[in-house]
Scaffold this active site. Structure first.
Site, PDB file in Angstrom:
ATOM      1  CD  GLU A 119      63.068  29.612 -73.905  1.00 36.02           C
ATOM      2  OE1 GLU A 119      63.708  30.546 -73.401  1.00 36.02           O
ATOM      3  OE2 GLU A 119      63.469  28.441 -73.894  1.00 36.02           O
ATOM      4  N   GLY A 120      59.753  32.644 -70.940  1.00 34.70           N
ATOM      5  CA  GLY A 120      58.928  33.769 -70.520  1.00 34.70           C
ATOM      6  C   GLY A 120      57.479  33.392 -70.723  1.00 34.70           C
TER       7      GLY A 120
END
Length: 593
Positions: free
Chosen positions: A438-439
């Site tokens: 997620e990043g």
């Protein structure tokens, strides 16, 4: 005893004592009581411990298989997932309008930790579905919501997010998947990689949320739109139809989470995968961030859950493994590992950090409840500012710490920890993906310093630091805790100074961007340490008061004071050391590599 007995007690402490069930004061939850919440937690712990946890190691060994275009999950996974769905667990935090139970986010987050600790590979499936629910609920039109949302909320159908392509990882501006208009829908052509639970045998349908470009789309982020692409087509009455033109091309072979199918998906290998526009054209990345922000907090919780499981296994092993002798000053004789002070140091470090991380993550979740449901606009906006501030910290700081805690669990086991049969190495392998999900954590740090701190020039952070300083003052007023208060106050001062450096470097029009990149991760690390120490300072004050009042659970509160002392006096100084790195000139990073 359930492996969730220990964290359940600490989760209750956070909800009851540190947060004082403040989410239940919101009008949305006025019919709930602490007793109901307690029953939910107890049952979740039972299901996680009795149904999901026993499959964790077998799932790691068996992994997933791709046969004839179908993905087969490890033995028992499909049955465990069905038990999860039938128990109504998938929708506990979702809106009752869509079939959810409507419990507070802080409760859903506490339960999420149990699923992740029990079986991270399996728990990734509902984690992604929850994000899909959030994105569709906020951005889908009424027809799409009517057709898909209830099945996603119940968990009968699962959801995915499809961002990454071979050439487009963190830089999504170069996404190439195409979406061509075709009457009332679109036909998608392209390939996506690293799709978690992109194909499996646990549910009858999978709803893919896919980033793609329309034929006339601009280059870059502004040309990306979001599409809903079901594995099996669904008619207006919600009945399943034929298989859509989306297929699992291959499964990734990974370091960990072997029981989670990570897929390469091909869209439109024949006539094009039928998809439906979600939200506005060209706003796909913004819409997808609804899903990603929800997932980022959950990934932080995920790290805490896996690390908790690793700690419990290390603690149990240290209590039974006989090695060495007790010093004569403590009686002599054969010793279990837990009687050696260096092993005790490792175990206390693991437990204390987990308690601090858990408290911060649940505080953030309670702010989400306020941001969504507080009666006044001012209260909602203030809470949302804190959610925005806390999210990159919970995600990045928790997952970095989780990897270190899982590594310490291997260390406590010694050579046996490096042997796969004990199962403790799996927690380290599984946890290692969380700082990437997620990043990456570097991106979370950049989000903190370039967006969250810049947009209000640190006003939200300073507001939180005012509360941390007040906690430090309360500790200083107690002769037994005064030294801890001074350390926490110094942490506040360091953070305020670091914020000044961030704002000064950002003002450099020529080199500001590079300078912020150089200090972003140390800044997040410093803030994470200070905010976690704040939570343990608050915990220490409550534990001290309980002991002075003669509370019967003396062992728990004495242990809580020990955890607080470790965090404030042994761990926080490591975080404060980041100030020197933040103040250092960034020119070093121009050196040849």
């Amino acid at each position: 005893m359930s492996p969730y007995a220990a964290p359940l007690r600490d989760i209750r402490f956070v909800l009851d004592t540190l947060l004082e069930h403040r989410s239940l004061a919101l009008p949305q939850y006025q019919d709930l009581s602490p007793d109901v919440i307690d029953a939910v937690l107890e049952e979740a712990g039972r299901v996680a411990g009795d149904v999901w946890a026993p499959l964790n190691q077998d799932g790691d060994r068996h992994g997933c298989r791709l046969e004839g275009g179908e993905v087969l999950t490890p033995p028992g996974f499909a049955e465990a997932y069905r038990a999860f769905v039938e128990g109504g667990w998938n929708g506990i935090g979702s809106d009752p309008e869509h079939g959810g139970q409507g419990l507070p986010e802080v409760v859903a987050s506490a339960v999420q930790e149990m699923w992740q600790g029990a079986n991270m590979a399996l728990a990734l499936c509902p984690l992604l579905t929850a994000g899909a629910v959030e994105a569709l609920a906020q951005h889908g039109d009424e027809a799409l919501k009517a057709r898909y949302l209830k099945k996603l909320v119940s968990g009968e159908w699962t959801g995915t997010m499809n961002l990454t392509e071979p050439q487009a990882g963190s830089d999504l501006s170069v996404v190439r998947t195409r979406a061509v208009p075709d009457g009332a829908h679109y036909r998608l052509h392209g390939q996506k990689i690293f799709i978690t639970w992109g194909e499996h045998d646990c549910a009858e349908n999978i709803v893919h949320l896919v980033l793609a470009r329309l034929p006339d789309a601009a280059e870059g982020n502004q040309g990306i739109s979001l599409f809903l692409v079901p594995k099996r087509l669904v008619d207006a009455q919600g009945r399943l139809g034929e298989r859509n033109d989306v297929n699992c091309v291959s499964l990734e072979h990974k370091l960990g989470i072997h029981g989670s199918p990570t897929c390469m998906l091909g869209f439109g290998e024949r006539d094009g995968a039928i998809g439906y526009l979600v939200g506005e054209p060209g706003r796909g990345l913004a819409h997808m961030f609804t899903m990603m922000n929800a997932a980022r907090h959950k990934v932080g919780i995920q790290g805490i859950g896996v690390a908790e499981r690793a700690y419990q296994q290390a603690l149990a092993y240290a209590r039974e493994r006989v090695q060495g002798r007790v010093p004569k000053s403590r009686g002599g004789g054969s010793a279990t590992l837990i009687e050696h002070y260096d092993v005790r140091r490792m175990l206390l470090s693991m437990r204390a950090r987990l308690e601090a991380l858990r408290a911060l993550a649940l505080l953030s979740a309670s702010e989400m409840d306020i941001a969504r449901h507080a009666e006044s606009t001012e209260a909602r906006e203030r809470a949302q500012q804190r959610v925005d501030l806390y999210t990159p910290i919970v995600k990045a700081f928790s997952t970095d710490q989780a990897v270190d805690i899982a590594s310490l669990a291997v260390q406590v086991h010694g050579g046996m920890g490096y042997i796969e049969e004990t199962g403790v190495a799996q927690h380290l392998r599984d946890a290692r993906i969380a700082p990437i999900y997620e990043g990456t954590n570097g991106i979370q740090a950049l989000d903190l310093v370039t967006r969250k701190l810049q947009r209000d020039r640190g006003a939200a952070l300073n507001s939180v630091l005012d509360e941390v300083a007040a906690c430090a003052a309360s500790l200083a007023d107690d002769p037994e805790l005064a030294a801890w208060g001074r350390v926490l106050r110094d942490g506040v001062d360091d953070t305020r100074r670091a914020l000044e450096v961030v704002l000064e470097r950002a003002a450099d029009a020529e080199k500001g961007h590079d300078a912020l990149q150089a200090l972003a991760t140390p800044m997040l690390d410093l803030v994470g340490h200070v905010l976690c120490a704040w939570q343990m300072g608050r915990a220490a004050l409550r534990a001290r008061a309980a002991l002075q009042d003669g509370h019967e659970d003396t062992a728990f509160y004495r242990a809580k004071l020990a955890s607080a002392e470790f965090v404030l006096c042994h761990w926080l100084p490591r975080g404060r050391a980041q100030l020197a790195a933040i103040e250092a000139a960034p020119a070093l990073f121009d050196a040849p590599l």
